[in-house]
Enzyme design. Structure first.
Site, short mmCIF file in Angstrom:
data_model
loop_
_atom_site.label_atom_id
_atom_site.label_comp_id
_atom_site.label_asym_id
_atom_site.label_seq_id
_atom_site.Cartn_x
_atom_site.Cartn_y
_atom_site.Cartn_z
N GLY A 25 0.82 -1.22 0.00
CA GLY A 25 0.00 0.00 0.00
C GLY A 25 0.84 1.26 0.00
CB VAL A 51 -2.40 -6.97 0.63
CG1 VAL A 51 -1.17 -6.16 0.29
CG2 VAL A 51 -3.52 -6.11 1.18
CG ASN A 98 1.38 1.44 4.74
OD1 ASN A 98 1.28 2.22 5.67
ND2 ASN A 98 0.84 1.72 3.55
CB SER A 121 -4.82 1.98 13.93
OG SER A 121 -5.66 2.97 14.49
CE1 TYR A 145 -7.84 0.87 9.99
CE2 TYR A 145 -8.15 2.19 11.97
CZ TYR A 145 -7.37 1.80 10.89
OH TYR A 145 -6.12 2.36 10.73
CB ALA A 171 -9.36 -5.56 11.04
CE LYS A 172 -4.85 -0.73 10.38
NZ LYS A 172 -3.84 -1.07 9.35
CB ILE A 189 -1.28 10.15 9.26
CG1 ILE A 189 -0.64 8.99 10.04
CG2 ILE A 189 -0.33 10.68 8.19
CD1 ILE A 189 0.61 9.32 10.80
N1 LIG Z 1 -4.01 8.01 8.01
C1 LIG Z 1 -4.14 7.84 9.33
O1 LIG Z 1 -4.49 8.76 10.09
C2 LIG Z 1 -3.82 6.49 9.91
C3 LIG Z 1 -3.90 6.34 11.30
C4 LIG Z 1 -3.60 5.10 11.86
C5 LIG Z 1 -3.23 4.04 11.05
N2 LIG Z 1 -3.20 4.22 9.69
C6 LIG Z 1 -2.81 3.08 8.87
O2 LIG Z 1 -1.68 3.42 8.08
C7 LIG Z 1 -1.74 2.71 6.84
C8 LIG Z 1 -1.65 3.70 5.68
O3 LIG Z 1 -2.71 4.64 5.79
P1 LIG Z 1 -2.84 5.88 4.80
O4 LIG Z 1 -3.63 6.91 5.51
O5 LIG Z 1 -1.52 6.22 4.21
O6 LIG Z 1 -3.78 5.22 3.67
P2 LIG Z 1 -4.08 5.67 2.19
O7 LIG Z 1 -5.49 5.29 1.91
O8 LIG Z 1 -3.66 7.09 1.93
O9 LIG Z 1 -3.09 4.74 1.34
C9 LIG Z 1 -3.25 3.37 1.33
C10 LIG Z 1 -2.75 2.82 0.02
O10 LIG Z 1 -3.01 1.42 0.05
C11 LIG Z 1 -3.51 1.02 -1.21
N3 LIG Z 1 -4.34 -0.16 -1.03
C12 LIG Z 1 -5.64 -0.22 -0.65
N4 LIG Z 1 -6.08 -1.46 -0.66
C13 LIG Z 1 -5.04 -2.24 -1.05
C14 LIG Z 1 -4.89 -3.63 -1.26
N5 LIG Z 1 -5.92 -4.48 -1.06
N6 LIG Z 1 -3.68 -4.09 -1.68
C15 LIG Z 1 -2.65 -3.25 -1.89
N7 LIG Z 1 -2.75 -1.91 -1.71
C16 LIG Z 1 -3.93 -1.42 -1.30
C17 LIG Z 1 -4.31 2.20 -1.70
O11 LIG Z 1 -4.46 2.19 -3.11
C18 LIG Z 1 -3.48 3.39 -1.20
O12 LIG Z 1 -2.56 3.84 -2.15
C19 LIG Z 1 -3.03 1.91 6.88
O13 LIG Z 1 -2.77 0.59 7.34
C20 LIG Z 1 -3.87 2.65 7.89
O14 LIG Z 1 -4.85 1.82 8.45
C21 LIG Z 1 -3.47 5.42 9.12
#
Ligand SMILES: NC(=O)c1ccc[n+]([C@@H]2O[C@H](COP(=O)([O-])OP(=O)(O)OC[C@H]3O[C@@H](n4cnc5c(N)ncnc54)[C@H](O)[C@@H]3O)[C@@H](O)[C@H]2O)c1
Length: 253
Positions: free
Chosen positions: A13, A64, A90, A147, A161, A164-165, A194
């Site tokens: 991702g 994934v 990720n 998370s 969510y 799962a996390k 983030i």
């Molecule tokens: N953004 C936040 O505030 C935050 C907070 C806590 C945890 N997270 C975790 O951090 C990680 C990244 O988050 P983000 O905000 O950068 O997400 P995002 O949505 O900006 O980016 C995620 C990327 O993963 C890709 N993706 C989605 N499904 C997929 C799959 N089945 N296989 C491969 N790629 C896939 C998407 O196309 C995207 O480019 C995630 O696991 C999210 O749960 C994010």
């Protein structure tokens, strides 16, 4: 210290947001990076940006959640480029994409599965694809991006969510112990909020939330990438089975 020269990393991702930041920092430390994303153009763009900055990166698009596709893509990559030493799980749906906060009572049971598919089974699929090779070479670093929702209860509609996390955190912890004698470490990062601008999304809704974070700002992909660099390094070999809260000092359990 924390050099990754000679290592190869796979970041799932990683076409945008947190994953792109992690891939960029791993490459900056010298790792060859496989940039995965389900959206091929995103993976290609992020890999090209790393190469333009002087790093080594290859786009490796796959979903994934598709066990066979993950295994096939990793096998092809390892044969044609290099075995994967570092896996950063990720890919997840914590960002705004396809994510509407819903309390459990209001959630449609038909919607439960997709949270587990990407945030838990996606982690297992990618891990399974690299694990035998890591065991054979007696070196591996696995970092699961989880998370705060996976470690504490919250009243913001993220129970599916968070479940799962939480599962991914527990899985990673068991993995760490099962492979503690194989030169493999496995740790989770319980990430806080983030900056959505990192994923090209509107940041206005999060301005007030940022004020509540003790350090006074939202997180960045680089905050998470720096922790991944450290955990991926040789120097971090005695750190395994841990869940680090990376959230600017927000309450944790
Ligand atoms: N953004 C936040 O505030 C935050 C907070 C806590 C945890 N997270 C975790 O951090 C990680 C990244 O988050 P983000 O905000 O950068 O997400 P995002 O949505 O900006 O980016 C995620 C990327 O993963 C890709 N993706 C989605 N499904 C997929 C799959 N089945 N296989 C491969 N790629 C896939 C998407 O196309 C995207 O480019 C995630 O696991 C999210 O749960 C994010």
């Amino acid at each position: 210290m924390f050099e990754l020269e000679g290592r190869t990393a796979l970041v799932t991702g990683a076409g945008q947001g947190v994953g792109a930041g992690i891939a960029t920092l791993l490459a900056r430390q010298g790792a060859v990076v496989a940039v995965n994303d389900i959206v091929a153009e995103r993976a290609e763009k992020a890999a090209a940006a790393i190469r333009a900055a002087g790093g080594a990166a290859h786009a490796l698009p796959f979903d994934v959640t598709d066990t066979a596709a993950v295994a096939a893509a990793v096998r092809t990559f390892e044969r044609s480029v290099a075995p994967v030493d570092i896996l950063v799980n990720n890919a997840g749906n914590g960002g705004a994409e396809g994510f509407r906060p819903t309390r459990f009572r209001d959630a449609d049971p038909a919607d439960w599965q997709r949270f587990a598919d990407i945030n838990l089974f996606g982690v297992m699929n990618a891990t399974r694809a690299v694990l035998d090779g890591m065991c054979a070479r007696r070196f591996g670093r696995i970092v699961t991006i989880a998370s705060g929702a996976g470690t504490q209860g919250m009243n913001i509609g993220v129970s599916l969510y968070g479940a799962a996390k939480g599962g991914a955190i527990a899985f990673t912890r068991h993995l760490a112990i099962e492979h503690a004698r194989d030169g493999i470490t496995a740790n989770s990062l319980a990430v806080g909020l983030i900056d959505p601008a990192a994923s090209g999304r509107q940041a206005s809704a999060t301005v007030n939330l940022a004020k509540a974070i003790p350090v006074g700002r939202l997180g960045t992909p680089e905050d998470i990438g720096a922790a991944c660099v450290f955990l991926a390094s040789r120097e971090a070999e005695w750190i395994t089975g841990q869940t680090w809260q990376i959230n600017g000092g927000s309450p944790t359990t």
